[in-house]
Motif scaffolding. Sequence first.
Motif, short mmCIF file in Angstrom:
data_model
loop_
_atom_site.label_atom_id
_atom_site.label_comp_id
_atom_site.label_asym_id
_atom_site.label_seq_id
_atom_site.Cartn_x
_atom_site.Cartn_y
_atom_site.Cartn_z
N HIS A 51 -0.54 -2.83 -7.01
CA HIS A 51 0.18 -2.77 -5.73
C HIS A 51 1.48 -3.56 -5.87
O HIS A 51 1.48 -4.68 -6.39
N ASP A 53 3.96 -0.49 0.32
CA ASP A 53 3.21 -0.74 -0.90
C ASP A 53 3.39 0.45 -1.84
O ASP A 53 2.94 1.55 -1.54
N VAL A 74 2.08 2.00 -4.97
CA VAL A 74 0.80 1.85 -5.67
C VAL A 74 0.82 2.69 -6.94
O VAL A 74 1.06 3.89 -6.88
#
Length: 148
Positions: free
Chosen positions: A95, A107, A109
């Motif tokens: 993250h 975020d 990811v």
Amino acid sequence: MTLGTGDRVELLDLVARYALCADRRDLSGLADLFTDDGVLVLPDPPRSLGPVRTFSGRDEIIAALSPLNDVPVTSHEIVGQVLDGVTGHIACVAHHLTEREEGRPSDLVWHLRYTDTYRRLNGTWHFARRELQIDFIETRTVRRWRVA
């Protein structure tokens, strides 16, 4: 090479320490997890999700990972580990929290895999080679975050 229980524990700890050093921005400590001639092979997202950029030696590894210093918060979660002798296959979710232009946290990811080769030096396991491959990338909205 068949690994004993102690070696397996040490290798799993090595992998966890890499994630911890990345999240703490301890790039020197992270580079020390590699052999002197260690190699880190990284992708070049979004152009390439496979390992295409090679960095050799601790100084190059530190330089390659220095963009982590521009990310306010990261969390590297080890979600799977398979050790085959001196080779490891590690699944991770990474993250990367940043602030969007509108002031809301986001975020980025990465769902990724490492392919590792380990070498024992002076009684301690190190990465001899670590290749990072991103399987897929997603972006998530974050409601709130704590910046350390």
